[in-house]
Design an enzyme around this catalytic site. Sequence first.
Site, PDB file in Angstrom:
ATOM      1  CB  SER A 249      -0.957   0.010   1.188  1.00 44.98           C
ATOM      2  OG  SER A 249      -2.051  -0.838   0.934  1.00 44.98           O
TER       3      SER A 249
ATOM      4  CE1 TYR B 260      -5.363   2.382   3.397  1.00 39.26           C
ATOM      5  CE2 TYR B 260      -5.988   0.236   2.543  1.00 39.26           C
ATOM      6  CZ  TYR B 260      -5.052   1.255   2.673  1.00 39.26           C
ATOM      7  OH  TYR B 260      -3.823   1.129   2.084  1.00 39.26           O
ATOM      8  CB  SER B 261     -11.775   1.902  -0.444  1.00 41.69           C
ATOM      9  OG  SER B 261     -12.190   1.234  -1.627  1.00 41.69           O
ATOM     10  CG  ASN B 262      -6.958  -2.320  -0.630  1.00 41.23           C
ATOM     11  OD1 ASN B 262      -6.018  -1.593  -0.353  1.00 41.23           O
ATOM     12  ND2 ASN B 262      -7.347  -3.304   0.171  1.00 41.23           N
TER      13      ASN B 262
ATOM     14  N   GLY C  12       2.143  -0.835   4.281  1.00 38.73           N
ATOM     15  CA  GLY C  12       1.291  -1.785   3.598  1.00 38.73           C
ATOM     16  C   GLY C  12       1.734  -3.206   3.811  1.00 38.73           C
TER      17      GLY C  12
END
Length: 395
Positions: A96, A200-202, A351
Site C-alpha cells: 500500500s 480504507y478502500s483498495n 502496507g
Amino acid sequence: MRRRRGVFAAAMAAVAVAGLTLTDVASAGALDNRSRPVQDKTLQADMDALVSDGSLPGMLMSVRDRNGRVTNYTAGVGDIRTKSKVPTDGYVRIASNTKMFVAVAILQLADEGKLALDDTVEKFLPGVVRGTGDGAAVDGRNITIRQLLNHTSGMSSTVPALSKGILPIKDRYFDARELLDAALTQAPTFVPGQNRVWSYSNNGYILLGLVAQKVAGRPLAEVITERIINRIGLKETYYPGPGDRDIRTPHPQGYLGSVDDQGKPIAGKLTDITRFDPSVAGAAGQMIATPSDINKFLVALQDGRLIKPSRLAEMRQTVEAPTPVASWQRYGLGTFEMKLSCGITAYGHGGDADGFQTRAAITPDGRAVTLAGTNDEVKLFEVIDFFDKALCATK
C-alpha cells in the site's frame, strides 16, 4: 494485498498526514549514497528481538537522517531454507505504499490543470462506474477524485479475487478493469462523502489508477515511472509489468503462515510466497522498491521536487481515520499522519503484501525511515512500535 483481510490498510488500516510548515531538506540529495559507519545499537538489538522466535524470519530497514546520511539495518534470515543473510537494503513488495505514488501522480495532474480534485469520476470515465447487485448504489457521478484519495468515497475494500487468499490465484493476471468490475458488485460502506466518514478502500485506489491513466493518456505504470521514479532518480523502485511475478535481486524471501484444512494456523510452519502476480493489487499496492529508495521518495516529496508546497499541504489535510493504531488515526490524500511517542508528527504510509509488511515515513526535519518484515501476518503492532522508535531516534 493480504490473503485474508486485503491490504492491511494498514496495520496501517492498520496503515498512515495536516498542513505543516515545510522544512528544507534539499541538502540531503548530495549525500544519497553515504552510509553511516555506526549503527544505533539499541535499534539493532530491538530488531534482533523481533525476529528471535522465527515467526518473522527477517527484517530490513533504512534510516536517512536529517543530513541525508544513510544507515541500513538487517536482522534474521533472508531464506529460512538456506539460512542466508537478509540482503542489506534489498528489494521488497511495498504494497500500500504504492498509494503514495498514485496520489502524487494525481496531484501532479491537478497542478497541470488536467483535473480538479473535486471533479467526479464520471467526468473522466463516463458510464464506467455503475454498481450492480449489492453494489447498485455505487455511482461515479457521486464520487470525487478527492474522496478516492482520502478514502471517503464509500467504496468497499473487499477484493473478490482474494476471497480464498492469494494461493489459488498467485499466478493469475488481473486487468485493472476486471478488478473494478468485480468491486462494483460490492455494497458501498456508506454514501460517498457522508459526514466525511473514512473507510480504507483498495478498490478506490484501483479506480484512481484508471483515472490517472485516462487523464495522462498512458498506462499507469508508465505515468508513475516517468513522473516520479525517473524524475527524482529512483533506481531501485519499479511498477511490475504484466506477467512479472518475481522480485529483482537481491531480496529476502517473503512468507505466509501455513494453515490446516480447517484454516487453523500451523505453529512454526511457513510457506514461501515470494513469487506471485501482484496485479491483483494494482494501483492499490503493486510496486516493488528498496527501503532506501522509498526514503528518497519521501524526501523528494517533502522538499518540493514532486509537487508544489501548496499541494503537499493539501495532501496533509486529514480526516479522522479510525484504524486499530491509536497514533495513526488521521488520513490525508494518500498518506497517513502519525503522532509519534516522542511528540513529533510524521507522514507516510505502509502496507502488507502477502509475505511482506512495510512501513515508511518522514519527520518534518527530514528524518526518513522505511522498514520491511518478511511475514505480513505476525507482530504487526510490535513492528509499528519499533518503527515509532526508529523515527524518534536521534542517531
